[in-house]
Scaffold this motif. Structure first.
Motif, short mmCIF file in Angstrom:
data_model
loop_
_atom_site.label_atom_id
_atom_site.label_comp_id
_atom_site.label_asym_id
_atom_site.label_seq_id
_atom_site.Cartn_x
_atom_site.Cartn_y
_atom_site.Cartn_z
N ALA A 25 -6.48 -2.41 -5.44
CA ALA A 25 -6.15 -3.62 -6.31
C ALA A 25 -4.77 -3.83 -6.90
O ALA A 25 -4.36 -5.02 -7.01
CB ALA A 25 -7.27 -3.70 -7.35
N LEU A 26 -4.02 -2.95 -7.44
CA LEU A 26 -2.68 -3.12 -7.70
C LEU A 26 -1.83 -3.58 -6.49
O LEU A 26 -0.97 -4.33 -6.88
CB LEU A 26 -2.25 -1.58 -8.26
N ALA A 27 -2.11 -2.93 -5.52
CA ALA A 27 -1.01 -3.60 -4.36
C ALA A 27 -1.61 -4.91 -4.02
O ALA A 27 -0.72 -5.61 -3.79
CB ALA A 27 -1.44 -2.51 -2.92
N LEU B 260 0.76 -1.33 0.08
CA LEU B 260 0.00 -0.08 0.06
C LEU B 260 0.84 1.37 -0.05
O LEU B 260 0.45 2.32 -0.79
CB LEU B 260 -1.02 0.04 1.21
N ALA B 261 1.95 1.15 0.55
CA ALA B 261 2.81 2.41 0.76
C ALA B 261 3.51 2.39 -0.82
O ALA B 261 3.75 3.78 -1.15
CB ALA B 261 3.99 2.17 1.68
N ALA B 262 3.77 1.46 -1.43
CA ALA B 262 4.34 1.57 -2.84
C ALA B 262 3.42 2.38 -3.77
O ALA B 262 3.79 2.89 -4.65
CB ALA B 262 4.84 0.25 -3.34
N VAL B 263 2.14 2.21 -3.61
CA VAL B 263 1.08 2.86 -4.27
C VAL B 263 0.43 4.12 -3.71
O VAL B 263 -0.61 4.82 -3.93
CB VAL B 263 0.08 1.85 -4.70
N GLY B 264 1.13 4.52 -2.60
CA GLY B 264 0.79 5.73 -2.03
C GLY B 264 -0.41 6.01 -1.07
O GLY B 264 -0.96 7.13 -1.15
N LEU B 265 -0.61 4.74 -0.62
CA LEU B 265 -2.07 4.69 0.14
C LEU B 265 -1.89 4.18 1.50
O LEU B 265 -2.65 3.78 2.21
CB LEU B 265 -2.86 3.69 -0.46
N LEU C 281 5.65 -0.74 -10.86
CA LEU C 281 5.52 -1.85 -9.99
C LEU C 281 6.29 -3.12 -10.92
O LEU C 281 6.95 -4.00 -10.38
CB LEU C 281 4.34 -2.19 -9.51
N GLN C 282 6.01 -3.15 -12.23
CA GLN C 282 6.39 -4.16 -13.03
C GLN C 282 7.81 -4.14 -13.22
O GLN C 282 8.65 -5.14 -12.86
CB GLN C 282 5.78 -4.29 -14.49
N GLU C 283 8.40 -3.20 -13.22
CA GLU C 283 9.72 -2.77 -13.45
C GLU C 283 10.58 -3.13 -12.09
O GLU C 283 11.65 -3.60 -12.28
CB GLU C 283 10.17 -1.24 -13.92
N ARG C 284 9.83 -2.65 -11.08
CA ARG C 284 10.52 -2.77 -9.92
C ARG C 284 10.68 -4.22 -9.58
O ARG C 284 11.63 -4.80 -8.79
CB ARG C 284 9.51 -2.01 -8.73
N HIS C 285 9.43 -4.98 -9.61
CA HIS C 285 9.54 -6.38 -9.31
C HIS C 285 10.13 -7.21 -10.34
O HIS C 285 10.22 -8.74 -10.10
CB HIS C 285 8.13 -6.83 -9.06
N GLY C 286 10.17 -6.85 -11.65
CA GLY C 286 10.78 -7.76 -12.67
C GLY C 286 9.63 -8.74 -13.13
O GLY C 286 10.03 -9.95 -13.75
#
Length: 244
Positions: free
Chosen positions: A158-160, A133-138, A194-199
């Motif tokens: 939903a993304l988180a 949730l922090a990664a998506v600013g929530l 997120l896709q790039e960060r997690h590969g």
């Protein structure tokens, strides 16, 4: 035996088809789709309404069982799995984001994100959910219920939820379809980040050409087939059969 795939393909379809029985008889949704998706890349699925984009995404995720051919993910033949096996495979290896957010209304944002981690018996489920949730600013909304969140905030939850388990494969079906242009652009920036960060390997169904242009590869579908002249970079063993 699994269908042969290229060395770096994380998803591979070989002559995959999908037919459904309706009141008027059998309807062919997908017709002999063959393609490989390399690990770590982004793939856009585009085409007119009814072309089979969402159905192809569902087949890739084992949410619909192909009725012909093979669908291989991470070396596993999805067409040979039971519903329970597919559910466990998605839990362990895939994240899915839909146009409709599909959040559980009686759970807070934090509980929604933690749910797939808890189902996987992750002892750090809530800690990882907080990080997601922090990664998506929530972080400031983790105690709120879906009805207390805006559409953009619900899609960020939903993304988180989809990315918290760090899936190798991320599937998104029109993830900005229910959002205004500005909010949708923010969601897409988050998704690609997120896709790039997690590969992860990311497959997106979209009607938006500007979104498709951000993908490493684009496949155009028409009438349940890959439209050869507009397919770039991904192999297909079939000739163009685009509808007139």
């Amino acid at each position: 035996m699994p269908a042969p795939t290229s060395d770096d393909a994380i998803l591979s379809l070989q002559n995959a088809s999908l037919s459904l029985n309706g009141n008027t008889g059998t309807v062919d949704i997908l017709r002999g789709i063959s393609l490989d998706v390399p690990a770590g890349q982004t793939l856009g699925l585009v085409g007119p309404s009814g072309s089979g984009k969402s159905s192809l995404l569902m087949v890739m995720g084992g949410l619909e069982q192909a009725t012909g051919g093979t669908v291989t993910a991470l070396g596993h033949d999805l067409t040979a799995m039971s519903e329970d096996q597919l559910a466990r495979f998605r839990r362990d290896h895939m994240g899915v984001v839909f146009q409709s957010f599909h959040l559980i209304p009686t759970m807070t944002a934090l509980e929604n994100v933690a749910t797939p981690l808890e189902l996987a018996h992750d002892p750090d489920a809530f800690s990882k959910a907080q990080d997601a949730l922090a990664a998506v600013g929530l972080s400031h909304r983790e105690g709120h219920f879906p009805a207390q969140l805006s559409g953009g905030e619900q899609q960020r939850v939903a993304l988180a939820r989809a990315t918290a388990p760090r899936p190798k494969i991320l599937l998104a079906d029109e993830p900005t379809g229910n959002l205004d242009g500005t909010t949708g652009a923010t969601i897409m920036d988050l998704l690609f980040d997120l896709q790039e960060r997690h590969g992860s390997t990311l497959v997106i169904v979209t009607h938006a050409p500007e979104l498709a242009a951000r993908c490493d590869q684009v496949v155009h579908l028409r009438d349940g087939r890959i439209d050869g002249p507009e397919t770039t970079g991904l192999p297909s063993d079939q000739p163009s059969e685009a509808a007139e």
